[in-house]
Design a protein around this motif. Structure first.
Motif, short mmCIF file in Angstrom:
data_model
loop_
_atom_site.label_atom_id
_atom_site.label_comp_id
_atom_site.label_asym_id
_atom_site.label_seq_id
_atom_site.Cartn_x
_atom_site.Cartn_y
_atom_site.Cartn_z
N MET A 38 0.85 -1.19 0.00
CA MET A 38 0.00 0.00 0.00
C MET A 38 0.89 1.24 0.00
O MET A 38 1.93 1.27 0.65
CB MET A 38 -0.90 -0.02 1.24
N HIS A 39 0.45 2.23 -0.74
CA HIS A 39 1.18 3.50 -0.81
C HIS A 39 0.89 4.35 0.42
O HIS A 39 -0.23 4.36 0.94
CB HIS A 39 0.76 4.29 -2.06
N LYS A 40 1.92 5.05 0.89
CA LYS A 40 1.76 6.08 1.91
C LYS A 40 1.59 7.40 1.17
O LYS A 40 2.29 7.61 0.18
CB LYS A 40 3.02 6.19 2.79
N PRO A 41 0.75 8.29 1.60
CA PRO A 41 -0.17 8.13 2.73
C PRO A 41 -1.32 7.20 2.36
O PRO A 41 -1.68 7.07 1.20
CB PRO A 41 -0.66 9.55 2.99
N PHE A 42 -1.88 6.58 3.36
CA PHE A 42 -2.96 5.62 3.17
C PHE A 42 -4.17 6.07 3.97
O PHE A 42 -4.06 6.85 4.91
CB PHE A 42 -2.53 4.22 3.63
N LYS A 43 -5.31 5.59 3.57
CA LYS A 43 -6.54 5.84 4.33
C LYS A 43 -6.68 4.73 5.36
O LYS A 43 -6.56 3.54 5.00
CB LYS A 43 -7.75 5.86 3.41
N PRO A 44 -6.92 5.06 6.62
CA PRO A 44 -7.05 4.02 7.64
C PRO A 44 -8.07 2.93 7.29
O PRO A 44 -7.83 1.75 7.53
CB PRO A 44 -7.47 4.79 8.90
N THR A 45 -9.19 3.33 6.69
CA THR A 45 -10.20 2.32 6.34
C THR A 45 -9.68 1.35 5.28
O THR A 45 -9.97 0.16 5.33
CB THR A 45 -11.50 2.98 5.85
N GLU A 46 -8.91 1.86 4.32
CA GLU A 46 -8.34 1.00 3.28
C GLU A 46 -7.28 0.08 3.86
O GLU A 46 -7.18 -1.09 3.48
CB GLU A 46 -7.76 1.84 2.14
N LEU A 47 -6.49 0.58 4.80
CA LEU A 47 -5.48 -0.24 5.46
C LEU A 47 -6.14 -1.37 6.24
O LEU A 47 -5.75 -2.53 6.12
CB LEU A 47 -4.60 0.60 6.38
N LYS A 48 -7.15 -1.04 7.03
CA LYS A 48 -7.86 -2.06 7.81
C LYS A 48 -8.49 -3.11 6.89
O LYS A 48 -8.45 -4.30 7.18
CB LYS A 48 -8.94 -1.42 8.68
N SER A 49 -9.04 -2.66 5.79
CA SER A 49 -9.65 -3.58 4.83
C SER A 49 -8.59 -4.52 4.24
O SER A 49 -8.82 -5.73 4.12
CB SER A 49 -10.34 -2.79 3.72
N ALA A 50 -7.44 -3.99 3.87
CA ALA A 50 -6.37 -4.81 3.31
C ALA A 50 -5.88 -5.84 4.33
O ALA A 50 -5.65 -7.00 4.00
CB ALA A 50 -5.21 -3.93 2.84
N ILE A 51 -5.74 -5.41 5.58
CA ILE A 51 -5.32 -6.33 6.64
C ILE A 51 -6.34 -7.43 6.83
O ILE A 51 -6.00 -8.62 6.89
CB ILE A 51 -5.08 -5.55 7.97
N ASN A 52 -7.60 -7.06 6.90
CA ASN A 52 -8.67 -8.06 7.09
C ASN A 52 -8.70 -9.06 5.94
O ASN A 52 -8.87 -10.26 6.15
CB ASN A 52 -10.03 -7.39 7.25
N GLN A 53 -8.55 -8.57 4.71
CA GLN A 53 -8.55 -9.47 3.55
C GLN A 53 -7.38 -10.46 3.60
O GLN A 53 -7.55 -11.64 3.35
CB GLN A 53 -8.50 -8.67 2.25
N LEU A 54 -6.19 -9.96 3.94
CA LEU A 54 -5.03 -10.84 4.02
C LEU A 54 -5.20 -11.88 5.14
O LEU A 54 -4.85 -13.04 4.96
CB LEU A 54 -3.75 -10.04 4.25
N LEU A 55 -5.74 -11.46 6.26
CA LEU A 55 -5.96 -12.40 7.37
C LEU A 55 -6.98 -13.47 6.98
O LEU A 55 -6.81 -14.64 7.31
CB LEU A 55 -6.40 -11.66 8.63
N GLN A 56 -8.02 -13.06 6.26
CA GLN A 56 -9.04 -14.04 5.82
C GLN A 56 -8.44 -15.03 4.83
O GLN A 56 -8.71 -16.24 4.91
CB GLN A 56 -10.24 -13.33 5.21
N VAL A 57 -7.64 -14.55 3.89
CA VAL A 57 -7.01 -15.44 2.92
C VAL A 57 -6.07 -16.39 3.63
O VAL A 57 -6.06 -17.60 3.38
CB VAL A 57 -6.23 -14.62 1.84
N TYR A 58 -5.28 -15.88 4.57
CA TYR A 58 -4.35 -16.71 5.32
C TYR A 58 -5.10 -17.78 6.11
O TYR A 58 -4.71 -18.94 6.10
CB TYR A 58 -3.51 -15.83 6.25
N GLU A 59 -6.17 -17.40 6.78
CA GLU A 59 -6.95 -18.36 7.56
C GLU A 59 -7.57 -19.44 6.67
O GLU A 59 -7.58 -20.61 7.03
CB GLU A 59 -8.05 -17.64 8.34
N SER A 60 -8.07 -19.05 5.51
CA SER A 60 -8.73 -20.02 4.64
C SER A 60 -7.75 -21.00 4.00
O SER A 60 -8.11 -22.12 3.68
CB SER A 60 -9.56 -19.31 3.55
N THR A 61 -6.50 -20.59 3.83
CA THR A 61 -5.51 -21.48 3.22
C THR A 61 -4.76 -22.30 4.26
O THR A 61 -4.03 -23.22 3.90
CB THR A 61 -4.49 -20.70 2.36
N ASN A 62 -4.91 -21.98 5.54
CA ASN A 62 -4.18 -22.69 6.59
C ASN A 62 -5.12 -23.33 7.60
O ASN A 62 -4.80 -23.40 8.78
CB ASN A 62 -3.21 -21.74 7.29
N VAL A 63 -6.25 -23.78 7.14
CA VAL A 63 -7.21 -24.43 8.05
C VAL A 63 -6.84 -25.87 8.26
O VAL A 63 -6.35 -26.56 7.45
CB VAL A 63 -8.65 -24.31 7.47
#
Length: 128
Positions: free
Chosen positions: A103-128
């Motif tokens: 992600m480019h700086k400066p970033f929007k907090p909502t976009e950062l949180k969304s990117a983090i949540n998406q990565l965590l969901q992908v990680y969880e779904s591939t490591n179940v």
């Protein structure tokens, strides 16, 4: 139980900002360089996601991310790079290893949180 984020950035104001934005939803560990961050990992800690600046002195974000991604222990931890570099897209595409997101700086907090949540969901779904 909250997920743990390791945040690595040499800019104290960015560390404080990220800690403020993310600490409500996550356990946040901050390190101001890649050497300290990798040392923390080697001490037996295992975060759910790593958020790292790309441009840092000593052990820069690319070197840190490379060491995480080639490691047998840490390679499955999602890594999200942050950078103000104008050629960030090109830098990431030329890396000889896979980065999970950036992600480019400066970033929007909502976009950062969304990117983090998406990565965590992908990680969880591939490591179940």
């Amino acid at each position: 139980m909250k997920k743990t984020l390791l945040i690595v950035d040499d800019d104290l104001s960015i560390l404080k900002l990220l800690n403020f934005i993310l600490s409500k939803d996550y356990d946040v560990v901050v390190k101001n360089n890649g050497i300290d961050a990798f040392g923390w990992l080697e001490d037996g800690h295992f975060p759910d996601l790593i958020l790292s600046d790309l441009q840092m002195p000593y052990f820069d974000g690319q070197s840190f991310a490379k060491n995480v991604k080639i490691s047998g222990f840490y390679r499955d931890i999602p890594v999200l790079l942050l950078s103000a570099a104008h050629d960030l897209d090109e830098q990431v595409s030329n890396m000889p290893f896979k980065i999970d997101g950036y992600m480019h700086k400066p970033f929007k907090p909502t976009e950062l949180k969304s990117a983090i949540n998406q990565l965590l969901q992908v990680y969880e779904s591939t490591n179940v």
